[in-house]
Design a protein around this motif. Structure first.
Motif, PDB file in Angstrom:
ATOM      1  N   GLY A 235      17.761 -44.066  34.382  1.00 53.34           N
ATOM      2  CA  GLY A 235      17.976 -42.671  34.755  1.00 53.34           C
ATOM      3  C   GLY A 235      17.057 -41.733  34.006  1.00 53.34           C
ATOM      4  O   GLY A 235      17.465 -40.647  33.579  1.00 53.34           O
ATOM      5  N   ALA A 236      15.795 -42.120  33.859  1.00 53.42           N
ATOM      6  CA  ALA A 236      14.843 -41.299  33.109  1.00 53.42           C
ATOM      7  C   ALA A 236      14.501 -40.025  33.866  1.00 53.42           C
ATOM      8  O   ALA A 236      14.626 -38.915  33.344  1.00 53.42           O
ATOM      9  N   TRP A 237      14.064 -40.188  35.110  1.00 52.73           N
ATOM     10  CA  TRP A 237      13.737 -39.030  35.940  1.00 52.73           C
ATOM     11  C   TRP A 237      15.026 -38.336  36.382  1.00 52.73           C
ATOM     12  O   TRP A 237      15.169 -37.120  36.258  1.00 52.73           O
ATOM     13  N   ASP A 238      15.960 -39.107  36.903  1.00 53.83           N
ATOM     14  CA  ASP A 238      17.203 -38.585  37.469  1.00 53.83           C
ATOM     15  C   ASP A 238      18.385 -39.051  36.621  1.00 53.83           C
ATOM     16  O   ASP A 238      18.937 -40.118  36.871  1.00 53.83           O
ATOM     17  N   ASN A 239      18.806 -38.275  35.628  1.00 53.41           N
ATOM     18  CA  ASN A 239      18.255 -36.969  35.346  1.00 53.41           C
ATOM     19  C   ASN A 239      18.140 -36.780  33.842  1.00 53.41           C
ATOM     20  O   ASN A 239      18.418 -35.708  33.303  1.00 53.41           O
ATOM     21  N   GLY A 240      17.728 -37.875  33.164  1.00 53.90           N
ATOM     22  CA  GLY A 240      17.435 -37.713  31.746  1.00 53.90           C
ATOM     23  C   GLY A 240      16.435 -36.608  31.514  1.00 53.90           C
ATOM     24  O   GLY A 240      16.533 -35.842  30.543  1.00 53.90           O
ATOM     25  N   SER A 241      15.469 -36.481  32.440  1.00 54.50           N
ATOM     26  CA  SER A 241      14.432 -35.459  32.287  1.00 54.50           C
ATOM     27  C   SER A 241      15.023 -34.052  32.315  1.00 54.50           C
ATOM     28  O   SER A 241      14.616 -33.171  31.545  1.00 54.50           O
ATOM     29  N   GLY A 242      15.982 -33.813  33.198  1.00 57.55           N
ATOM     30  CA  GLY A 242      16.591 -32.498  33.284  1.00 57.55           C
ATOM     31  C   GLY A 242      17.372 -32.143  32.031  1.00 57.55           C
ATOM     32  O   GLY A 242      17.330 -30.995  31.555  1.00 57.55           O
ATOM     33  N   THR A 243      18.086 -33.112  31.468  1.00 57.85           N
ATOM     34  CA  THR A 243      18.854 -32.849  30.257  1.00 57.85           C
ATOM     35  C   THR A 243      17.943 -32.717  29.047  1.00 57.85           C
ATOM     36  O   THR A 243      18.191 -31.892  28.151  1.00 57.85           O
ATOM     37  N   ALA A 244      16.863 -33.499  29.004  1.00 52.55           N
ATOM     38  CA  ALA A 244      15.865 -33.311  27.957  1.00 52.55           C
ATOM     39  C   ALA A 244      15.285 -31.905  28.024  1.00 52.55           C
ATOM     40  O   ALA A 244      15.033 -31.259  26.989  1.00 52.55           O
ATOM     41  N   MET A 245      15.079 -31.404  29.245  1.00 49.35           N
ATOM     42  CA  MET A 245      14.555 -30.051  29.407  1.00 49.35           C
ATOM     43  C   MET A 245      15.551 -29.018  28.892  1.00 49.35           C
ATOM     44  O   MET A 245      15.165 -28.022  28.255  1.00 49.35           O
ATOM     45  N   VAL A 246      16.834 -29.221  29.142  1.00 43.78           N
ATOM     46  CA  VAL A 246      17.847 -28.276  28.657  1.00 43.78           C
ATOM     47  C   VAL A 246      17.797 -28.168  27.138  1.00 43.78           C
ATOM     48  O   VAL A 246      17.807 -27.059  26.577  1.00 43.78           O
ATOM     49  N   VAL A 247      17.741 -29.300  26.436  1.00 43.75           N
ATOM     50  CA  VAL A 247      17.754 -29.219  24.974  1.00 43.75           C
ATOM     51  C   VAL A 247      16.426 -28.665  24.442  1.00 43.75           C
ATOM     52  O   VAL A 247      16.408 -27.947  23.435  1.00 43.75           O
ATOM     53  N   GLU A 248      15.322 -28.970  25.130  1.00 41.20           N
ATOM     54  CA  GLU A 248      14.039 -28.390  24.710  1.00 41.20           C
ATOM     55  C   GLU A 248      14.041 -26.882  24.924  1.00 41.20           C
ATOM     56  O   GLU A 248      13.544 -26.111  24.075  1.00 41.20           O
ATOM     57  N   LEU A 249      14.591 -26.417  26.036  1.00 43.89           N
ATOM     58  CA  LEU A 249      14.678 -24.984  26.275  1.00 43.89           C
ATOM     59  C   LEU A 249      15.588 -24.312  25.246  1.00 43.89           C
ATOM     60  O   LEU A 249      15.314 -23.178  24.806  1.00 43.89           O
ATOM     61  N   ALA A 250      16.644 -24.985  24.847  1.00 41.25           N
ATOM     62  CA  ALA A 250      17.496 -24.433  23.792  1.00 41.25           C
ATOM     63  C   ALA A 250      16.702 -24.265  22.497  1.00 41.25           C
ATOM     64  O   ALA A 250      16.837 -23.252  21.791  1.00 41.25           O
ATOM     65  N   ARG A 251      15.861 -25.235  22.177  1.00 36.37           N
ATOM     66  CA  ARG A 251      15.031 -25.126  20.975  1.00 36.37           C
ATOM     67  C   ARG A 251      14.077 -23.946  21.064  1.00 36.37           C
ATOM     68  O   ARG A 251      13.957 -23.138  20.134  1.00 36.37           O
ATOM     69  N   VAL A 252      13.385 -23.819  22.206  1.00 35.95           N
ATOM     70  CA  VAL A 252      12.433 -22.720  22.383  1.00 35.95           C
ATOM     71  C   VAL A 252      13.142 -21.372  22.337  1.00 35.95           C
ATOM     72  O   VAL A 252      12.706 -20.439  21.641  1.00 35.95           O
ATOM     73  N   THR A 362       6.413 -34.157  44.519  1.00 36.50           N
ATOM     74  CA  THR A 362       6.081 -35.578  44.559  1.00 36.50           C
ATOM     75  C   THR A 362       5.545 -35.907  45.942  1.00 36.50           C
ATOM     76  O   THR A 362       5.706 -35.126  46.888  1.00 36.50           O
ATOM     77  N   GLU A 363       4.934 -37.050  46.064  1.00 40.25           N
ATOM     78  CA  GLU A 363       4.402 -37.466  47.354  1.00 40.25           C
ATOM     79  C   GLU A 363       5.515 -38.039  48.221  1.00 40.25           C
ATOM     80  O   GLU A 363       6.360 -38.797  47.746  1.00 40.25           O
ATOM     81  N   GLY A 364       5.483 -37.703  49.500  1.00 37.17           N
ATOM     82  CA  GLY A 364       6.426 -38.273  50.452  1.00 37.17           C
ATOM     83  C   GLY A 364       7.822 -37.696  50.300  1.00 37.17           C
ATOM     84  O   GLY A 364       8.119 -36.888  49.423  1.00 37.17           O
ATOM     85  N   ARG A 365       8.699 -38.133  51.198  1.00 38.79           N
ATOM     86  CA  ARG A 365      10.085 -37.690  51.181  1.00 38.79           C
ATOM     87  C   ARG A 365      10.939 -38.655  50.383  1.00 38.79           C
ATOM     88  O   ARG A 365      10.574 -39.797  50.164  1.00 38.79           O
ATOM     89  N   GLY A 366      12.088 -38.173  49.974  1.00 38.67           N
ATOM     90  CA  GLY A 366      13.021 -39.040  49.282  1.00 38.67           C
ATOM     91  C   GLY A 366      12.771 -39.058  47.788  1.00 38.67           C
ATOM     92  O   GLY A 366      11.974 -38.299  47.243  1.00 38.67           O
ATOM     93  N   ARG A 367      13.454 -39.973  47.099  1.00 40.53           N
ATOM     94  CA  ARG A 367      13.460 -39.987  45.644  1.00 40.53           C
ATOM     95  C   ARG A 367      12.380 -40.870  45.029  1.00 40.53           C
ATOM     96  O   ARG A 367      12.268 -40.934  43.810  1.00 40.53           O
ATOM     97  N   GLY A 368      11.643 -41.619  45.832  1.00 40.80           N
ATOM     98  CA  GLY A 368      10.658 -42.514  45.235  1.00 40.80           C
ATOM     99  C   GLY A 368      11.332 -43.582  44.394  1.00 40.80           C
ATOM    100  O   GLY A 368      12.148 -44.351  44.887  1.00 40.80           O
ATOM    101  N   TRP A 369      11.021 -43.590  43.074  1.00 41.30           N
ATOM    102  CA  TRP A 369      11.643 -44.567  42.182  1.00 41.30           C
ATOM    103  C   TRP A 369      13.090 -44.209  41.867  1.00 41.30           C
ATOM    104  O   TRP A 369      13.832 -45.027  41.317  1.00 41.30           O
ATOM    105  N   GLY A 370      13.495 -42.989  42.160  1.00 42.52           N
ATOM    106  CA  GLY A 370      14.847 -42.564  41.823  1.00 42.52           C
ATOM    107  C   GLY A 370      15.907 -43.388  42.530  1.00 42.52           C
ATOM    108  O   GLY A 370      15.702 -43.925  43.618  1.00 42.52           O
ATOM    109  N   HIS A 371      17.058 -43.505  41.874  1.00 45.80           N
ATOM    110  CA  HIS A 371      18.200 -44.267  42.409  1.00 45.80           C
ATOM    111  C   HIS A 371      17.858 -45.741  42.596  1.00 45.80           C
ATOM    112  O   HIS A 371      18.454 -46.416  43.445  1.00 45.80           O
ATOM    113  N   THR A 372      16.895 -46.245  41.828  1.00 48.70           N
ATOM    114  CA  THR A 372      16.584 -47.682  41.838  1.00 48.70           C
ATOM    115  C   THR A 372      16.433 -48.162  40.395  1.00 48.70           C
ATOM    116  O   THR A 372      16.374 -47.365  39.451  1.00 48.70           O
TER     117      THR A 372
END
Length: 435
Positions: A235-252, A362-372
């Motif tokens: 779950g790196a992209w979906d959605n570790g990345s979003g939560t990492a962004m939240v804590v980084e934004l809190a720092r900034v 991202t390229e194309g429709r759908g999640r790509g690597w997401g949900h796999t």
């Protein structure tokens, strides 16, 4: 002052949190891993300098994966159960419905095991969510549901079924890779196949992580993500990345707190992947106080691509704010007014609260690597997180400015937009129509 830009572009704070989340392992809603992710995120927000970092727990319908099987002829084909599939077995004639567009379900599917693709044709005017296809199959009388990935790589897709009122689905559901799907069509179209799903559905607990910065105003901005992930992947992209962004934004923003005219509340929601349960819980908790929300900035699927994508849901002030930040930094972004009735902004936007769905191009429709299985840490780049954090921090400061106004929409306006974008019928069949 621009020192914060250089500090953000050299920061490892959010990136290190992302790595901590993916190393938890299984972050499925209601699991011990999700609880660990909540605690890690609470502690990271506190270290970032945000106040009152805490966890708000709530009960959910749990779902624990067992074995799943797809028997065709004398073969057993690789598959994985879709979360909140019932524990059940069903046999029927195998029918490939292609893309699984609404019109593909017009015939009676009693006695059939149906397969649909995870995408839609390029010419089709909207994306059709997995759950919509599933409930079309249920309504047409199908015995079981097979969800075939459209992305090559021997990767079966996951993704939940079920509704708010009936969290466990009606018929067994599995995901198969593009390659297995092609094999099933070639060898077994019209033949009898059997789908079996074993799982447990215990009562479970999830929770939302909160913290805040800025003045103690009645009005507030929400900066959000979801911290749960499907059990099959990091779950790196979906959605570790979003939560990492939240804590980084809190720092900034802790460094820029004196620039905030409006309170900023950070919320990392639990149980998004099983039906936006955490964000629905928060909207219910707020009640009429949701009228005090100036805007929601929800990140779901950032970092994977370099260019941020802002779905603004027809809120002109949000479009203007995103474009002004892009202009100030001379940095490309994609701004799309369309509605996205998925992810944790939606329980707010559906009642007229201004909200962004922030993802990336991202390229194309759908999640790509997401949900796999392939949604892994190695596919993300720290550069993207840093660049996007600079833009999003500036966006939050812009929105928090006393001179930046936002306006809530009437419920009737949201309904009209859903109907105009041909989303209403699908939401009604999936039980997501709240009006």
């Amino acid at each position: 002052m621009t020192d914060w830009i250089g500090e953000t572009f050299t920061s490892d704070f959010g990136w290190n949190h992302l790595e901590s989340l993916v190393d938890v392992g299984d972050r499925m809603a209601g699991s011990p891993g999700e609880r660990e992710a909540m605690e890690l995120t609470r502690d990271a927000l506190e270290r970032a300098g945000a106040r009152d970092a805490r966890i708000d727990p709530f009960e959910i319908q749990g779902w624990e994966r067992g074995d799943s099987r797809l028997y065709a002829g004398e073969t057993t084909q690789d598959c994985i159960a879709l979360p909140r599939s019932p524990s059940d077995a069903a046999t029927g004639e195998f029918v490939d419905l292609g893309y699984g567009l609404p019109e593909d379900f017009e015939d009676d599917l009693s006695g059939k095991v149906v397969m649909v693709s995870s995408t839609v044709p390029d010419h089709y005017e909207r994306f059709i969510h997995r759950r919509e296809k599933y409930y079309h199959a249920v309504e047409a009388g199908a015995e079981a549901f097979v969800f075939a990935n459209h992305v090559e790589g021997c990767l079966p897709p996951t993704g939940s079924v079920g509704t708010e009122d009936a969290p466990v689905g009606d018929i067994p559901a599995v995901g198969v890779s593009k390659e297995v799907g092609a094999r099933l069509v070639r060898r077994f179209e019209g033949d009898e196949v059997t789908v079996e799903v074993d799982c447990e559905t215990p009562d479970a607990d999830s929770g939302n992580v909160h913290a805040e910065l800025g003045p103690d105003t009645e009005e507030e901005l929400l900066v959000t993500s979801h911290l749960d992930a499907h059990d099959i992947a990091e779950g790196a992209w979906d959605n570790g990345s979003g939560t990492a962004m939240v804590v980084e934004l809190a720092r900034v923003l802790a460094e820029r707190e004196d620039e905030l005219d409006t309170r900023v509340r950070f919320v990392a929601f639990g149980a998004e992947e099983v039906g936006l349960v955490g964000s629905e819980h928060e909207v219910d908790r707020l009640g009429d106080d949701r009228e005090q929300i100036k805007a929601v900035v929800n990140g779901d699927g950032v970092v994977f691509g370099r260019t941020l994508k802002f779905n603004t849901h027809g809120f002109d002030e949000l479009e203007a704010a995103a474009e002004s930040v892009a202009d100030r930094f001379d940095h490309p972004v994609s701004v799309v007014p369309d509605l996205v009735p998925h992810s944790d902004h939606w329980p707010f936007v559906q009642w007229g609260v201004p909200g962004y769905m922030v993802s990336c191009e991202t390229e194309g429709r759908g999640r790509g690597w997401g949900h796999t299985f392939a949604d892994t840490f190695d596919k993300l780049e720290v550069r993207n997180l840093r660049e996007q954090a600079i833009l999003l921090a500036e966006l939050v400061v812009t929105l928090a400015d006393a001179d930046t106004e936002t306006h809530h929409k009437a419920e009737a306006d949201i309904i009209e937009a859903l109907e105009d974008e041909d989303l209403a019928a699908g939401m009604k069949i999936t039980g997501d129509w709240p009006y």
